[in-house]
Design a protein around this motif. Structure first.
Motif, PDB file in Angstrom:
ATOM      1  N   ASN A  84      13.944  24.785 -57.039  1.00  0.00           N
ATOM      2  CA  ASN A  84      14.150  23.373 -57.291  1.00  0.00           C
ATOM      3  C   ASN A  84      13.182  22.543 -56.478  1.00  0.00           C
ATOM      4  OD1 ASN A  84      16.243  23.838 -59.052  1.00  0.00           O
ATOM      5  ND2 ASN A  84      17.777  23.851 -57.430  1.00  0.00           N
ATOM      6  N   ALA A  85      12.802  21.397 -57.053  1.00  0.00           N
ATOM      7  CA  ALA A  85      11.849  20.534 -56.382  1.00  0.00           C
ATOM      8  C   ALA A  85      12.383  20.081 -55.043  1.00  0.00           C
ATOM      9  CB  ALA A  85      11.552  19.322 -57.264  1.00  0.00           C
ATOM     10  N   GLY A  86      11.472  20.039 -54.065  1.00  0.00           N
ATOM     11  CA  GLY A  86      11.837  19.527 -52.759  1.00  0.00           C
ATOM     12  C   GLY A  86      12.433  20.550 -51.828  1.00  0.00           C
ATOM     13  N   SER A  87      12.485  21.806 -52.223  1.00  0.00           N
ATOM     14  CA  SER A  87      13.062  22.813 -51.335  1.00  0.00           C
ATOM     15  C   SER A  87      12.115  23.100 -50.188  1.00  0.00           C
ATOM     16  CB  SER A  87      13.349  24.099 -52.119  1.00  0.00           C
ATOM     17  OG  SER A  87      12.142  24.743 -52.477  1.00  0.00           O
ATOM     18  N   SER A  88      12.657  23.616 -49.093  1.00  0.00           N
ATOM     19  CA  SER A  88      11.846  23.862 -47.909  1.00  0.00           C
ATOM     20  C   SER A  88      10.853  24.994 -48.124  1.00  0.00           C
ATOM     21  CB  SER A  88      12.764  24.202 -46.719  1.00  0.00           C
ATOM     22  OG  SER A  88      13.553  25.346 -47.018  1.00  0.00           O
ATOM     23  N   ARG A  89      11.065  25.796 -49.132  1.00  0.00           N
ATOM     24  CA  ARG A  89      10.188  26.932 -49.395  1.00  0.00           C
ATOM     25  C   ARG A  89       9.098  26.568 -50.391  1.00  0.00           C
ATOM     26  NH1 ARG A  89      13.832  31.849 -51.065  1.00  0.00           N
ATOM     27  NH2 ARG A  89      11.761  32.814 -51.098  1.00  0.00           N
ATOM     28  N   GLY A  90       8.902  25.348 -50.667  1.00  0.00           N
ATOM     29  CA  GLY A  90       7.897  24.954 -51.653  1.00  0.00           C
ATOM     30  C   GLY A  90       8.600  24.449 -52.891  1.00  0.00           C
ATOM     31  N   GLY A  91       8.213  24.975 -54.039  1.00  0.00           N
ATOM     32  CA  GLY A  91       8.890  24.608 -55.264  1.00  0.00           C
ATOM     33  C   GLY A  91       8.686  23.175 -55.682  1.00  0.00           C
ATOM     34  N   VAL A  92       7.626  22.532 -55.199  1.00  0.00           N
ATOM     35  CA  VAL A  92       7.330  21.166 -55.623  1.00  0.00           C
ATOM     36  C   VAL A  92       6.387  21.249 -56.814  1.00  0.00           C
ATOM     37  CG1 VAL A  92       6.341  18.950 -54.967  1.00  0.00           C
ATOM     38  CG2 VAL A  92       7.660  20.257 -53.314  1.00  0.00           C
ATOM     39  N   GLY A  93       6.847  20.766 -57.962  1.00  0.00           N
ATOM     40  CA  GLY A  93       6.032  20.821 -59.163  1.00  0.00           C
ATOM     41  C   GLY A  93       5.000  19.712 -59.209  1.00  0.00           C
ATOM     42  N   LEU A  94       4.035  19.893 -60.105  1.00  0.00           N
ATOM     43  CA  LEU A  94       2.979  18.894 -60.246  1.00  0.00           C
ATOM     44  C   LEU A  94       3.552  17.551 -60.693  1.00  0.00           C
ATOM     45  CD1 LEU A  94      -0.060  18.980 -59.818  1.00  0.00           C
ATOM     46  CD2 LEU A  94      -0.353  19.444 -62.246  1.00  0.00           C
ATOM     47  N   LEU A  95       4.594  17.596 -61.518  1.00  0.00           N
ATOM     48  CA  LEU A  95       5.232  16.350 -61.955  1.00  0.00           C
ATOM     49  C   LEU A  95       5.942  15.651 -60.805  1.00  0.00           C
ATOM     50  CD1 LEU A  95       6.776  17.134 -65.462  1.00  0.00           C
ATOM     51  CD2 LEU A  95       4.810  15.702 -64.941  1.00  0.00           C
ATOM     52  N   ASP A  96       6.545  16.422 -59.893  1.00  0.00           N
ATOM     53  CA  ASP A  96       7.207  15.831 -58.730  1.00  0.00           C
ATOM     54  C   ASP A  96       6.201  15.063 -57.879  1.00  0.00           C
ATOM     55  OD1 ASP A  96       9.802  16.966 -59.249  1.00  0.00           O
ATOM     56  OD2 ASP A  96       8.995  18.883 -58.615  1.00  0.00           O
ATOM     57  N   ILE A  97       5.017  15.646 -57.707  1.00  0.00           N
ATOM     58  CA  ILE A  97       3.979  14.971 -56.923  1.00  0.00           C
ATOM     59  C   ILE A  97       3.507  13.722 -57.647  1.00  0.00           C
ATOM     60  CG2 ILE A  97       1.675  15.216 -55.925  1.00  0.00           C
ATOM     61  CD1 ILE A  97       2.204  18.216 -55.670  1.00  0.00           C
ATOM     62  N   ALA A  98       3.239  13.855 -58.956  1.00  0.00           N
ATOM     63  CA  ALA A  98       2.716  12.717 -59.729  1.00  0.00           C
ATOM     64  C   ALA A  98       3.710  11.561 -59.761  1.00  0.00           C
ATOM     65  CB  ALA A  98       2.380  13.167 -61.147  1.00  0.00           C
ATOM     66  N   ASN A  99       5.007  11.875 -59.821  1.00  0.00           N
ATOM     67  CA  ASN A  99       6.024  10.832 -59.945  1.00  0.00           C
ATOM     68  C   ASN A  99       6.502  10.291 -58.603  1.00  0.00           C
ATOM     69  OD1 ASN A  99       6.004  11.071 -62.755  1.00  0.00           O
ATOM     70  ND2 ASN A  99       7.550  12.684 -62.741  1.00  0.00           N
ATOM     71  N   ASP A 100       5.967  10.806 -57.497  1.00  0.00           N
ATOM     72  CA  ASP A 100       6.349  10.302 -56.181  1.00  0.00           C
ATOM     73  C   ASP A 100       6.045   8.803 -56.102  1.00  0.00           C
ATOM     74  OD1 ASP A 100       6.067   9.597 -53.255  1.00  0.00           O
ATOM     75  OD2 ASP A 100       6.618  11.698 -53.046  1.00  0.00           O
ATOM     76  N   PRO A 101       6.980   7.981 -55.600  1.00  0.00           N
ATOM     77  CA  PRO A 101       6.745   6.528 -55.509  1.00  0.00           C
ATOM     78  C   PRO A 101       5.483   6.160 -54.720  1.00  0.00           C
ATOM     79  CG  PRO A 101       9.057   7.039 -55.099  1.00  0.00           C
ATOM     80  CD  PRO A 101       8.344   8.357 -55.176  1.00  0.00           C
ATOM     81  N   LEU A 102       5.021   7.057 -53.854  1.00  0.00           N
ATOM     82  CA  LEU A 102       3.796   6.778 -53.105  1.00  0.00           C
ATOM     83  C   LEU A 102       2.564   6.860 -53.994  1.00  0.00           C
ATOM     84  CD1 LEU A 102       4.474   8.860 -49.856  1.00  0.00           C
ATOM     85  CD2 LEU A 102       4.621   6.372 -50.109  1.00  0.00           C
ATOM     86  N   LEU A 103       2.675   7.608 -55.118  1.00  0.00           N
ATOM     87  CA  LEU A 103       1.503   7.848 -55.960  1.00  0.00           C
ATOM     88  C   LEU A 103       1.638   7.222 -57.344  1.00  0.00           C
ATOM     89  CD1 LEU A 103       0.956  11.612 -55.038  1.00  0.00           C
ATOM     90  CD2 LEU A 103      -0.183   9.621 -54.058  1.00  0.00           C
ATOM     91  N   ARG A 104       2.711   7.569 -58.045  1.00  0.00           N
ATOM     92  CA  ARG A 104       2.975   7.058 -59.400  1.00  0.00           C
ATOM     93  C   ARG A 104       1.779   7.294 -60.328  1.00  0.00           C
ATOM     94  NH1 ARG A 104       7.716   4.523 -59.458  1.00  0.00           N
ATOM     95  NH2 ARG A 104       8.520   3.562 -57.566  1.00  0.00           N
ATOM     96  N   VAL A 105       1.439   8.554 -60.512  1.00  0.00           N
ATOM     97  CA  VAL A 105       0.371   8.934 -61.434  1.00  0.00           C
ATOM     98  C   VAL A 105       1.005   9.338 -62.762  1.00  0.00           C
ATOM     99  CG1 VAL A 105      -1.537  10.525 -61.860  1.00  0.00           C
ATOM    100  CG2 VAL A 105      -1.079   9.724 -59.535  1.00  0.00           C
ATOM    101  N   LYS A 106       0.517   8.762 -63.859  1.00  0.00           N
ATOM    102  CA  LYS A 106       1.067   9.077 -65.172  1.00  0.00           C
ATOM    103  C   LYS A 106       0.644  10.488 -65.556  1.00  0.00           C
ATOM    104  CE  LYS A 106       1.791   6.955 -69.697  1.00  0.00           C
ATOM    105  NZ  LYS A 106       1.394   5.839 -70.597  1.00  0.00           N
ATOM    106  N   CYS A 107       1.636  11.339 -65.780  1.00  0.00           N
ATOM    107  CA  CYS A 107       1.343  12.753 -66.004  1.00  0.00           C
ATOM    108  C   CYS A 107       2.401  13.325 -66.953  1.00  0.00           C
ATOM    109  CB  CYS A 107       1.352  13.486 -64.657  1.00  0.00           C
ATOM    110  SG  CYS A 107       0.773  15.174 -64.718  1.00  0.00           S
TER     111      CYS A 107
END
Length: 458
Positions: free
Chosen positions: A40-63
């Motif tokens: 799941n996204a945000g787990s301590s072991r990684g698991g951060v998807g490309l969409l999670d990064i793109a949709n982060d309020p700090l970035l807000r990249v349309k993806c």
């Protein structure tokens, strides 16, 4: 390359990846959805998807997340063999054939772990890209999904879309069939056009739909004369082929490269051999799968590049804001000091004016009779020292207060500081940069696997 473990979820009805193309498509989908960790996204072991990064309020990249499968829509007149081809391709009779009314709706045929049928609302939920067409009148009750467990050919990489049979005359559809087909044309990867040599291959509705699709999707269209085995004489087949070709030549782009191979379901009881290009249809599907793999890998690179550039932009902007905040603070502090000076001057003028009044002056002379500085403060000249006029101190005091107010306003205006990223946010962005680098390396590995599969097939 060893098989990587893939974490399945409750909404994953696809079969386990077996072919290289399927593994690549699913891997790309996983990287967008859950990241390399597969958790799941945000787990301590990684698991951060490309969409999670793109949709982060700090970035807000349309993806957008690439689909795991190729979408292949089949259109044509009624009884053109669309459903029969799907049944043959997957090796299972999931589509009813030979009945006129069954062709009045749209049916998705996809692979899964369990045989299931989904109706309107469930189909719209299953295919999220249908959101733009789900409110069309009459469509909800006439759209279905058939989930099959078949592993035949490359079915695990393909979602077929069986469209209503197109006929002329009094046939009424519960929705605008042409409009829906054209809308779906924007979202599919391949459109197979089947023409029945015996039925209404040249019906006006079919020609109109094909002409409309050619406006924007000429590169997705492939044409076939189906059920060629039902025309026994060669000259009859050639006559139908010429008629269809002539009718299409004025309606399609690149008509000089137009081909209309004959296809039919394989059978062993033919008395006269008839050219059968059904394997060419399968190759069209395989080619669409390969192109989708390439397109998804390219999209992944472009998305990673855009997200990486956005991360650098946010960090650089934050650094620029730090420098600008320092400049603004220096200007604000300078104005604040000037304001204090003006305020102290105002207090001095106010004290001097108050002390110069007769009552206060008389009291001070009695209290401090031998203070020469006091006498200077209370002298008649003190009343006209300010601005050279009597009681000029009052005017000077008013002027100082106005200046102080202006300085305070300007100070508040220029001392507006940018909101800076916290240490935690900066650390997150730096971690995102590492993720993007990791995604790009994984993409290189997927490309190598794709090229290796091409050599194997060759």
């Amino acid at each position: 390359m060893s098989k990587a473990k893939r974490v399945t979820t409750s909404n994953d009805v696809g079969a386990l990846a077996t072919s290289p193309n399927e593994r690549i498509l699913r891997s790309i989908h996983e990287l967008y959805e859950r990241g390399p960790g597969g958790s799941n996204a945000g787990s301590s072991r990684g698991g951060v998807g490309l969409l999670d990064i793109a949709n982060d309020p700090l970035l807000r990249v349309k993806c957008f997340k690439p689909r795991k499968k190729v979408n292949c829509m089949i259109i044509g007149n009624h009884s053109a063999g669309k459903s029969s081809f799907i049944n043959w391709y997957i090796g299972e009779s999931v589509q009813t054939t030979g009945v006129a009314i069954e062709t009045r709706g749209f049916t998705f045929v996809t692979s899964g772990r369990k045989r299931e049928t989904l109706k309107g609302d469930a189909t719209f939920a299953f295919y999220d890209y249908l959101e733009g067409v789900q409110d069309m009148e009459g469509l909800n009750a006439n759209i279905f999904t058939e989930i099959s467990t078949s592993k035949e050919k490359n079915f695990s990489c393909v979602d077929f879309l069986d469209s209503p049979g197109l006929v002329d005359g009094d046939m009424e559809y519960p929705f605008d069939v042409g409009k829906v087909i054209n809308w779906l044309g924007d979202h599919v990867d391949l459109i197979l056009c089947f023409f029945d040599p015996i039925g209404q291959a040249l019906c006006k509705r079919t020609m109109k739909v094909i002409e409309s699709l050619n406006e924007n999707h000429a590169d997705k269209l492939a044409y076939y004369m189906s059920k060629a085995d039902q025309v026994e004489k060669e000259h009859d087949r050639q006559r139908v082929l010429i008629q269809i070709t002539q009718n299409l030549s004025s309606r399609i782009k690149n008509s000089h490269a137009f081909k209309l191979p004959t296809v039919y379901l394989p059978r062993d009881d033919l008395t006269v051999p008839i050219p059968n290009a059904i394997e060419e249809v399968c190759e069209d599907i395989d080619r669409a799968i390969r192109l989708t793999v390439q397109k998804n890998l390219t999209s992944m690179k472009e998305d990673c590049t855009r997200i990486g550039a956005r991360i650098e932009e946010v960090i650089k902007t934050n650094d620029a804001h730090k420098v600008d905040n320092m400049k603004r603070s220096m200007r604000g502090i300078t104005l604040m000091i000037i304001g204090w000076v003006v305020m102290f001057l105002s207090l001095y003028i106010a004290v001097k004016e108050v002390c110069a009044t007769p009552v206060i002056a008389h009291g001070l002379r009695k209290l401090l009779p031998s203070a020469p500085q006091l006498e200077l403060l209370l002298s008649k000249e003190a009343e006209v020292r300010w601005l050279g006029i009597k009681h000029g101190g009052a005017y000077a005091l008013a002027l100082c207060l106005v200046i102080y107010a202006v300085i305070t306003y300007v100070k508040n205006a220029v001392w507006q500081l940018h909101t800076l990223l916290t240490k935690k946010e900066l650390a997150k962005l730096q971690q995102y940069q590492q993720y993007i680098t990791g995604f790009m390396k994984l993409r290189e590995g997927l490309y190598k696997e794709y090229f290796a599969s091409l050599h194997q097939s060759g």
